[in-house]
Design an enzyme around this catalytic site. Sequence first.
Site, PDB file in Angstrom:
ATOM      1  N   SER A   3      83.873 113.305-119.017  1.00 12.93           N
ATOM      2  CA  SER A   3      84.086 114.255-120.213  1.00 12.93           C
ATOM      3  C   SER A   3      85.337 113.852-121.109  1.00 12.93           C
ATOM      4  CB  SER A   3      84.064 115.532-119.880  1.00 12.93           C
ATOM      5  OG  SER A   3      83.987 116.296-120.991  1.00 12.93           O
TER       6      SER A   3
ATOM      7  N   ASP B 248      72.525 114.999-121.944  1.00  9.86           N
ATOM      8  CA  ASP B 248      73.653 115.801-122.154  1.00  9.86           C
ATOM      9  C   ASP B 248      73.759 116.633-123.316  1.00  9.86           C
ATOM     10  OD1 ASP B 248      76.509 116.185-122.474  1.00  9.86           O
ATOM     11  OD2 ASP B 248      77.024 114.535-121.401  1.00  9.86           O
TER      12      ASP B 248
ATOM     13  N   HIS C  73      75.533 117.705-118.604  1.00  7.77           N
ATOM     14  CA  HIS C  73      76.945 117.584-118.802  1.00  7.77           C
ATOM     15  C   HIS C  73      77.130 118.182-117.408  1.00  7.77           C
ATOM     16  CE1 HIS C  73      80.381 116.154-120.817  1.00  7.77           C
ATOM     17  NE2 HIS C  73      81.121 117.268-120.398  1.00  7.77           N
TER      18      HIS C  73
END
Length: 556
Positions: free
Chosen positions: A210, A448, A486
């Site tokens: 991330s 995601d 995610h």
Amino acid sequence: MRSRRRRARLARDSRAVIQVVGAMVWLAAHPAHAALKEAPLAMRCAELAGAVLQPELIALPTAGVQIESAAMVSATAPGNQQGGEYCRITGRIKGFNATTPDIRFDLNLPRRWNGRALQIGGGGYNGVVVSGTGVMPFSPNRAPLAQGYATFGDDSGHVGDSSVAVFGLVDEAVTNFGFAHLKKTHDAALALIARAYGRPPQRMYFAGGSTGGREGYTVMQRYPDDYDGVIANSPALNFTGVRLLGVKLGQAEYGTPGGFISPMLLEHVYQRTLATCDRLDGAADGIVSDVAACREHEAEIIESLRCGGRTPSHDECLTDTQLSTLLVMRDGLSLPYRLAWDVDGYRGYNIFQGTHLTGLLGLAHQPERLQVPTFFANGYLFAQGDGYIRYFVARDAGFDSLRLDPQHPGKYRAQLVALSQTIGAMNPDLTRYIARGGKLITLQGLADEVISPNQTIAYYDKLVDRFGIDQVNSFMRLYMVPGFQHGSGVFIPSVDLLGALDNWVTRGASPETLTATDIAAATNGRSRPLCRYPLFPRYIGKGNVNLAGSFVCAEP
């Protein structure tokens, strides 16, 4: 090939000389400590407590480094799950300006060192020191520290949880967050490693996801001579773009009457996509693996969700306004101006290809917008975008982000462009990193909901356009994982990426298809091949659907 290897070796040797010289300069200035090179690690560790590193050891401007603590942690100490003794160091890198928050960092030096170091990235807006003592996310193996790696991480130069963007009001703190903390912490850690062990690391790696993934690409782009290998997962490369899209999404949800979509309706959307696309890969396993084939059914999925002439229901169909909200996320953002590195927007998400939007990092859970949006109430993308606009762009805590038009930002345009240069990692020029022999592994979920997988693929495509597929294959592996979101999802891959990277760097064993074990609670233990992009796992039509051996990596 031989000359390229020679250049890479010379670069590493030059870096090693610089690091050793830094350590020797310190030892020369402290003659009573010259014997530390031959002393046990425990003695060298204790001597570092309270030490000061001069600004000259850091390549970027600082006011020096203060070591706050340095002590051995025994193998039997409570909470030590590393399987061995190590020296734990905590310190602060002082801001060049007195009003800038310090960069706090942790460094762990194992007694049984493997000669390698690993810098670990953060997440969100950072703000919490990365300890470097735990297992890497989604890795089945022991923690890197337990494997003998010297590990280190930092808080990027401010204090607060990963959702807090208030530090955006401080110029040097923004620069630190964008890129400078990475170099400053790297240089401080290497000086300390050289002092503790008497030599610098043979290999330096970086790993993060991330924001940490963005940081991985940042160090390759800005500091290519410092790293031999990088793991950069789900990378927030286009940081300004995703924040602008978050604001546009919030405007659709809260600035447009009827734009909010209840979690129950979002669940209905997800189940409809599964019903249409789950079996397209040959297996009814709850995973949309053939995203390309699913996209061919997108129009019919949308029409089946539309209320049309029916009376809108809270759990059965979507109004045109609600569908428009989803299309904002699907279509992404197109800008009539350019951000840094000629970026003209942000790529959309796989909304109708198996992306679940009801979790903590999904869309809003309540129809009222809070004065200060939160992840759960108002959606992750909007909450993060709102903070970015308030503190980084407008630099006004009371600014209403719904008033900003991302496509026509007026007086804020110059600030947006400047920020995309400071924080973004969209520069496709990895020439120096490639020439040095650096390696890169990126893993990301095709479902995601925070970082668009299509944005990551677009950057990969830029690399291919610039360097050609053969050269990209020589240094990069991209794994796009069906069903993975995610950090969550119906398939959460566990795989030893650090081992794969180290084997590639040190032995030349380039990773190909890997095997990932699912650690999602409902399906823990099943496995799938981790296919190199653009391949995806297709069921061969026989065998146990929970075993990777029953799948092949197929062309979309």
